[in-house]
Design an enzyme around this catalytic site. Sequence first.
Site, short mmCIF file in Angstrom:
data_model
loop_
_atom_site.label_atom_id
_atom_site.label_comp_id
_atom_site.label_asym_id
_atom_site.label_seq_id
_atom_site.Cartn_x
_atom_site.Cartn_y
_atom_site.Cartn_z
N GLY A 43 5.08 -9.11 3.62
CA GLY A 43 3.69 -9.18 4.05
C GLY A 43 2.74 -9.32 2.87
O GLY A 43 1.68 -9.95 2.96
N GLY A 49 8.19 -0.27 0.62
CA GLY A 49 7.77 -0.26 2.02
C GLY A 49 8.42 -1.40 2.80
O GLY A 49 9.31 -2.09 2.31
N SER A 106 0.82 -1.21 0.00
CA SER A 106 0.00 0.00 0.00
C SER A 106 0.86 1.27 0.00
O SER A 106 0.51 2.25 -0.66
CB SER A 106 -0.94 0.00 1.20
OG SER A 106 -0.22 -0.13 2.41
N LYS A 143 6.05 1.12 11.87
CA LYS A 143 6.92 0.04 11.37
C LYS A 143 8.29 0.01 12.04
O LYS A 143 9.03 -0.96 11.88
CB LYS A 143 7.10 0.17 9.85
CG LYS A 143 5.80 0.23 9.03
CD LYS A 143 5.08 -1.08 9.04
CE LYS A 143 3.83 -1.12 8.19
NZ LYS A 143 4.00 -1.06 6.79
N GLU A 166 11.22 -8.52 -4.68
CA GLU A 166 11.68 -7.30 -3.99
C GLU A 166 13.17 -7.39 -3.66
O GLU A 166 13.92 -6.43 -3.83
CB GLU A 166 10.87 -7.10 -2.70
CG GLU A 166 9.42 -6.75 -2.96
CD GLU A 166 8.55 -6.72 -1.72
OE1 GLU A 166 7.48 -6.12 -1.78
OE2 GLU A 166 8.92 -7.31 -0.69
#
Length: 220
Positions: A96, A82, A30, A121, A103
């Site tokens: 997640g 993120g 997100s 986080k 990644e």
Amino acid sequence: MTQDELKSEVAKAALKYVTPGTIIGVGTGSTANFFIDHLAGMKDSIKGAVASSIDTANRLKRHGIPVINLNDVDEISVYIDGADESDHKLNLIKGGGGALTREKIVAAVSHQFVCIADETKLVDSLGKFPLPVEVIPMSANYVKRQIIESIGGNPVLREELTTDNGNLILDIHELDIVDPQDLENRLNNIVGVVTNGLFANRGADILLLGSQNGVNIIKS
Ligand code: 5RP
């Protein structure tokens, strides 16, 4: 500010790390989605982007941002993504969203890794967030047994998820991560493991952390 507003602010702050005329790497999730939406405003200044997942590639394309195959690229100036957790040394837990392997590949190729996250986080010690491990499907039970015997924690198969690479994810709950780099290496040594969500051998270079007082910059 809501958590989504913090994610959007920090994603916007990452635009200043985008070097014009280069190819950049774009993460998944997100916060990365907010980044893509902001990046659309300066899409003509970059050559294109390497995506860390099919979802990210589709979102980039919807904005008209050229998506480039990693095998057609020699270098990536910056990777922006993120994280699920970051410690103060910028070791991360990611995955997640299940995109950890791509990644990690894009991060490895990139000169700089800028992690974007809201303040929830940042943790003193990694491991409250279950650590994702991508496994070849036929090895799932073997890897699970090996983790219980030699690593510890409680590995749980993520239901109804197949990764972009056609694999499965085990999430290791109840892990106390003392040495992230050592654990990253030991998990990757289990036959059947593709990779795990610890980004310690290649952690972030910069963490942009969205807080109620603005965006804080933490360097490794
Ligand atoms: C996906 C990831 C994401 O970066 C991580 O899950 C954080 O997601 P979000 O930005 O939605 O909080 O590693 O595989």
